[in-house]
Design an enzyme around this catalytic site. Structure first.
Site, PDB file in Angstrom:
ATOM      1  N   HIS A 123       0.990  -1.212  -0.125  1.00  0.00           N
ATOM      2  CA  HIS A 123       0.099   0.090   0.035  1.00  0.00           C
ATOM      3  C   HIS A 123       0.765   1.364  -0.156  1.00  0.00           C
ATOM      4  O   HIS A 123       1.809   1.445   0.495  1.00  0.00           O
ATOM      5  CB  HIS A 123      -0.803  -0.046   1.331  1.00  0.00           C
ATOM      6  N   ASP A 124       0.462   2.091  -0.712  1.00  0.00           N
ATOM      7  CA  ASP A 124       1.149   3.621  -0.840  1.00  0.00           C
ATOM      8  C   ASP A 124       2.304   3.753  -1.435  1.00  0.00           C
ATOM      9  O   ASP A 124       3.128   4.631  -1.250  1.00  0.00           O
ATOM     10  CB  ASP A 124       0.986   4.190   0.581  1.00  0.00           C
ATOM     11  N   GLY A 141       5.285  -1.066   2.469  1.00  0.00           N
ATOM     12  CA  GLY A 141       4.388   0.309   2.461  1.00  0.00           C
ATOM     13  C   GLY A 141       5.054   1.595   2.203  1.00  0.00           C
ATOM     14  O   GLY A 141       6.022   1.797   3.140  1.00  0.00           O
TER      15      GLY A 141
END
Length: 268
Positions: A123-124, A141
């Site tokens: 994520h991200d 992440g």
């Protein structure tokens, strides 16, 4: 413009947007918020879910899981996004997750990337163009990856780490510090092991520019004093050199430790 070709065993949710020439192979699944650009292909058994857009001419191979919710206990169902660029190749069993509220709500992969089997992008993460991830690479992440970066097999990148443009990460490396542009990192824990000279030559950087970059590297990583001070000296010495200035700017913007060569320590 050709109509999408969808295998009868595939499941396409109402609301999904399919561009011209899209090919959806056997047992693939496409969620209701997915946008597939022209000529995207899901070879077979691939799943694309979430608020995900995939650029034209990208191919996704069997058992890839793209766009399912992040592996983050702080995720509570926010409508975050995943963007994958054009002409990417996503091989077998790759997993790519969308963003989170705590990280900007977006995971992005640029154009012309090759992500080999069993790699993971968390994520991200923000990944640039022309990036190659060999098998079993793990991008944690909030990682930022520049353009033209190559990751060797089974290497792992710590969360919030930055990997500069044209860097090379050797196989089996565990990277827990920022890697400068044009740098080469190897080991567990990884150390900076010089400049990515092969990558520089492949990018057709002029020999004189490479010589200046090597001189600046020695100034920054083999001189006396604090790293920021040494970088400042290199910036002044090579004030008209774009490659050196990119490295210096990268160092000045660091929020995490910069990866250093072995036996090089910060000094007061």
């Amino acid at each position: 413009m050709s109509e999408p070709a969808i295998h009868p065993t595939a499941i396409i949710a109402e609301g999904a947007v399919l561009g011209a020439g899209v090919r959806i192979g056997p047992y693939s699944i496409v969620g209701p918020k997915v946008v597939l650009g022209d000529n995207v292909e899901l070879v077979s058994h691939a799943v694309v879910e979430g608020n995900t857009s995939i650029g034209r001419d990208t191919r996704i191979f069997p058992f890839a899981s793209v766009g399912h919710q992040p592996q983050d206990l702080k995720f509570h169902g926010e409508d975050s996004r995943l963007e994958i660029g054009e002409r990417c190749t996503i091989r077998e069993s790759v997993t790519i997750n969308p963003g989170t509220e705590g990280g900007g709500m977006l995971t992005r992969i640029g154009n012309d990337c090759l992500i080999m089997a069993n790699a993971h992008v968390a994520h991200d993460a923000l990944v640039g163009n022309n990036v190659v991830m060999a098998n079993y690479v793990g991008i944690a992440g909030h990682v930022q990856v520049g353009d033209n970066v190559i990751f060797g097999g089974t290497c792992v990148i710590h969360q919030f780490t930055r990997i500069g443009d044209n860097a090379f990460i050797g196989a089996h490396s565990m990277v827990d510090g920022d890697v400068i542009p044009y740098g080469m990192a190897v080991g567990n824990r990884a150390v900076l092991s010089g400049l990515n000279l092969v990558g520089l030559k492949r990018s057709k950087i002029e020999r004189e520019a490479i010589h200046r970059l090597r001189a600046a590297y020695r100034q920054i990583f083999a001189g006396e004093g604090m790293l920021l001070d040494r970088a400042g000296v290199a910036a002044a010495q090579f004030k008209d050199d774009a490659l050196v200035q990119k490295v210096v700017t990268f160092i000045r913007q660091a929020k995490r430790p910069i990866l250093l060569p072995r036996d090089v320590q910060e000094s007061d």
